[in-house]
Every structure is written in C-alpha cells, then in structure tokens.
Design a protein around this motif. Structure first.
Motif, PDB file in Angstrom:
ATOM      1  N   TYR A 106       0.843  -1.207   0.000  1.00 43.06           N
ATOM      2  CA  TYR A 106       0.000   0.000   0.000  1.00 43.06           C
ATOM      3  C   TYR A 106       0.876   1.255   0.000  1.00 43.06           C
ATOM      4  O   TYR A 106       0.641   2.198  -0.750  1.00 43.06           O
ATOM      5  N   ARG A 107       1.918   1.224   0.841  1.00 43.90           N
ATOM      6  CA  ARG A 107       2.817   2.383   0.952  1.00 43.90           C
ATOM      7  C   ARG A 107       3.490   2.664  -0.397  1.00 43.90           C
ATOM      8  O   ARG A 107       3.584   3.816  -0.820  1.00 43.90           O
ATOM      9  N   ALA A 108       3.906   1.599  -1.067  1.00 46.13           N
ATOM     10  CA  ALA A 108       4.574   1.760  -2.369  1.00 46.13           C
ATOM     11  C   ALA A 108       3.600   2.353  -3.399  1.00 46.13           C
ATOM     12  O   ALA A 108       3.964   3.211  -4.209  1.00 46.13           O
ATOM     13  N   TRP A 109       2.356   1.923  -3.357  1.00 43.43           N
ATOM     14  CA  TRP A 109       1.315   2.431  -4.269  1.00 43.43           C
ATOM     15  C   TRP A 109       1.091   3.913  -4.012  1.00 43.43           C
ATOM     16  O   TRP A 109       1.078   4.727  -4.938  1.00 43.43           O
ATOM     17  N   ARG A 110       0.943   4.264  -2.753  1.00 45.70           N
ATOM     18  CA  ARG A 110       0.730   5.682  -2.382  1.00 45.70           C
ATOM     19  C   ARG A 110       1.892   6.550  -2.829  1.00 45.70           C
ATOM     20  O   ARG A 110       1.703   7.671  -3.307  1.00 45.70           O
ATOM     21  N   ALA A 111       3.103   6.006  -2.655  1.00 42.30           N
ATOM     22  CA  ALA A 111       4.309   6.792  -2.968  1.00 42.30           C
ATOM     23  C   ALA A 111       4.380   7.146  -4.450  1.00 42.30           C
ATOM     24  O   ALA A 111       5.012   8.142  -4.840  1.00 42.30           O
ATOM     25  N   LYS A 112       3.707   6.342  -5.292  1.00 46.79           N
ATOM     26  CA  LYS A 112       3.737   6.635  -6.741  1.00 46.79           C
ATOM     27  C   LYS A 112       2.903   7.871  -7.093  1.00 46.79           C
ATOM     28  O   LYS A 112       3.058   8.446  -8.158  1.00 46.79           O
ATOM     29  N   TYR A 113       1.982   8.236  -6.205  1.00 43.84           N
ATOM     30  CA  TYR A 113       1.073   9.369  -6.477  1.00 43.84           C
ATOM     31  C   TYR A 113       1.109  10.326  -5.288  1.00 43.84           C
ATOM     32  O   TYR A 113       0.142  10.440  -4.526  1.00 43.84           O
ATOM     33  N   PRO A 114       2.242  11.025  -5.099  1.00 44.18           N
ATOM     34  CA  PRO A 114       2.425  11.807  -3.864  1.00 44.18           C
ATOM     35  C   PRO A 114       1.418  12.942  -3.690  1.00 44.18           C
ATOM     36  O   PRO A 114       1.170  13.371  -2.556  1.00 44.18           O
ATOM     37  N   ASP A 115       0.822  13.432  -4.787  1.00 41.74           N
ATOM     38  CA  ASP A 115      -0.123  14.556  -4.630  1.00 41.74           C
ATOM     39  C   ASP A 115      -1.568  14.108  -4.443  1.00 41.74           C
ATOM     40  O   ASP A 115      -2.457  14.941  -4.259  1.00 41.74           O
ATOM     41  N   ALA A 116      -1.799  12.815  -4.536  1.00 43.87           N
ATOM     42  CA  ALA A 116      -3.187  12.324  -4.452  1.00 43.87           C
ATOM     43  C   ALA A 116      -3.663  12.264  -3.002  1.00 43.87           C
ATOM     44  O   ALA A 116      -2.863  12.181  -2.065  1.00 43.87           O
ATOM     45  N   VAL A 117      -4.995  12.321  -2.835  1.00 43.67           N
ATOM     46  CA  VAL A 117      -5.605  12.158  -1.514  1.00 43.67           C
ATOM     47  C   VAL A 117      -5.978  10.680  -1.370  1.00 43.67           C
ATOM     48  O   VAL A 117      -6.614  10.099  -2.253  1.00 43.67           O
ATOM     49  N   ALA A 118      -5.592  10.075  -0.248  1.00 45.09           N
ATOM     50  CA  ALA A 118      -5.853   8.643  -0.048  1.00 45.09           C
ATOM     51  C   ALA A 118      -7.080   8.454   0.829  1.00 45.09           C
ATOM     52  O   ALA A 118      -7.062   8.768   2.028  1.00 45.09           O
TER      53      ALA A 118
END
Ligand code: 13P
Ligand code: SF4
Length: 317
Positions: A106-118
């Motif tokens: 999950y962390r790796a996925w989030r890191a690919k889109y740093p400006d997105a809201v999770a």
C-alpha cells in the motif's frame, strides 16, 4: 487448538446468563456487527454497521469494549479508546479486504502518487489507516469523496467494487486498489436471475461490495444499516438480499410479515456467510469477558497516526 479447548468452560454454566452477569461485573459493553450469529446479535448492547459501531465505540464510557465483529473493527475501537480494554472473541477473525492490502504494498502504491488524496475503506489494518488521509465506510463514502476538492486525484483502497460504484455515483475518477470481499464476490448472477424469475415481486437489494453485474441488477444499494432501513420503510413484501446472511435476522425481526431470501452463492457452499465473522461464538464471548483476553493492543505512535483519518471521517459523518 481452538480457544474453547485451551480454556475449558464449566459445562453446567448457562453461558448467556454468565455473559450478562460478566458484562455488568466488568462494566463492559458488547458491540456487535449485523453479520454476527443471531444469538450474539440478541445479546449485544449495540448493533450496527461499521460506521455506527465506530461511533458507538467513540461514545462509550464502559471500561471494557467487547467487539463481536472482525479484527479491523475492534482495532478501530482501540484507536479511539487507548485507555479502555478492547477485547475480541477470536483474534483470527480477519477480513479478506484487510489481508489483501498489506502495508508495504500500500505504501509503495501511495508513494507513486504523492499529490493524491488517499481515501481508505475502514476494512483495512491500523497500519494502512495510518498511511491514509481519510477513512470511510460504505455509509459515508459518497459524502467523503464529495468533500475532496475536485482538482485532487483520489486513491481508493482496498475494495474495487465499492470504489467503482462510488465513481459512478459521484462522477469522480479514482485510482482503485484491486481488492475484494470473498463474501460479496460470491453471489451468482445466474442464480439471482433465476430467483427473480421465480419471485418476480421480490426486490433485489445489495451491498456495494458486490460485483458490478449484481449491483447493476439491484433495486437498492447500501450499507448493512441502509439495507435494513430500506426493507423497513419500503412497501414490497419480498426481498432477495445480496450481502452476508447475518443481516437477515434483524430484517426478519423488524418486518415479521415480509419474506427475506439470502442471495445465493455460485457454488453449493455457505460462501455468503463470512468465515471470519462466523468465528465468533457465545462461548468465546464468555471466555473473553471471563479472562479479559484476547485484547487489542498497538504501539501508541501507530495508534495516533491511525486516529487522524478516522477523526476526519467522524467529523464528516
Ligand atoms: P457495513 O456494515 O458498514 O455495511 O460493512 C459491511 C462489511 O462488509 C463489514 O465487514
Ligand atoms: Fe471482510 Fe467481507 Fe467478511 Fe466483511 S464480509 S469482514 S468485508 S471478508
């Protein structure tokens, strides 16, 4: 070895009476999800969907919270109540959505889109909550998605079916994690169509964790509480219910003159029963109250981080 074998119970005990006595002695509250067995639902102090249970956990003044549901629900109660004892009947009561979304991936996925809201469905671990901006449940997800500024990209995890349904409802594009619930995936479109042919007056109602073809066919879609309320207010006499079978107990109790048919799984199995929810039993509830274990514990730093997106959700609910 099962809990009840490792921790023997006096066979002469009236388990239900003992649970009632121990709840009082321990100043404990029993919170239960609608997917629990009916005898657990009938003993609960509070019954609800995931959001209502989180709200009840936030409000309680009991010393002990016994959570008859699955692990992520009890974990949420602990995140909101660091100073109370939070018990679960069975530590193994997990969730396929939570286990299908490991923290490192999950962390790796989030890191690919740093400006997105999770935005993350509450069916996830405390670690994944700690990495998220907002938590949501099926009853407030639409409101939370609509609260995110239009120019922001949204990452939605871990349920792809709920995510897709939210995209259709809100018109917002989101990047979806490809997780699913093993129970809600089980409903057979073919058997649902056959059932509708045999019961033309019956309304199909479904939980948004169901797959798209089932949701397309459904006349009403909502969280467990929304489904229950719909069957109370609506004037149909018969319903086919595409969610875990536990909810039928409250539907039948609230509307004894109506007929409720459990949505059929594809195989000849009881796959519309959640194997995790159904790990709980009255015996395990009794043992948890007697021995004050198993308890949910977590590092304080993790708890504090996981609380932030839960508080954001509760503020918007
Ligand atoms: P709700 O009760 O919030 O609809 O959640 C359903 C579910 O699958 C819980 O695990
Ligand atoms: Fe998880 Fe599905 Fe069971 Fe709910 S019904 S706890 S989403 S596996």
């Amino acid at each position: 070895m099962s809990e009840t074998v490792q921790r023997p119970i006096d066979p002469s005990l009236d388990i239900e009476a003992e649970i009632v006595r121990l709840k009082k002695d321990r100043n404990a509250v029993l919170l239960a999800h609608y997917y629990q067995d009916s005898e657990i639902q009938d003993l609960a102090d509070f019954l609800g969907d995931s959001l209502q249970l989180a709200q009840a956990a936030k409000k309680t003044t009991a010393d002990v919270i016994l959570f008859a549901g699955v692990h992520f629900m009890a974990e949420t109660a602990k995140i909101l109540n660091p100073d109370r004892i939070v018990l679960v009947p069975d530590m193994e009561a997990g969730c396929s959505l939570a286990s299908g979304c490991p923290t490192d991936r999950y962390r790796a996925w989030r890191a690919k889109y740093p400006d997105a809201v999770a935005v993350t469905y509450i069916n996830c671990t405390a670690e994944v909550k700690a990495e998220s901006d907002y938590i949501c449940t099926s009853s407030n997800a639409e409101k939370i998605i609509r609260a995110i500024p239009e120019d922001k990209e949204i990452l939605f995890a871990p349920d792809r079916n709920l995510g897709r349904w939210l995209m259709q409802k809100t018109g917002r594009q989101m990047r979806l994690w490809m997780g699913s619930c093993i129970v809600h995936e089980t409903f057979s479109l073919r058997k649902l169509i056959e059932l509708k042919e045999r019961h033309p007056e019956a309304k199909l109602i479904a939980h948004p964790e169901c797959e798209e073809p089932v949701l397309k066919m459904a006349e009403f879609i909502g969280s467990t509480t929304a489904l229950l309320n719909y069957t109370i207010k609506d004037d149909a006499k018969e319903y086919i219910v595409a969610t875990e079978t536990g909810i039928l107990h409250q539907m039948q109790k609230a509307s004894p003159d109506k007929t409720f048919i459990a949505g059929p799984p594809e195989g000849n199995c009881a796959c519309n029963d959640c194997p995790f929810m159904k790990l709980n039993s009255l015996e395990k509830i009794y043992l948890a109250l007697r021995d004050l274990e198993p308890r949910i514990e977590m590092p304080e730093a993790l708890r504090e981080r996981a609380r932030v997106p839960i508080d954001r959700m509760l503020a918007l609910s």
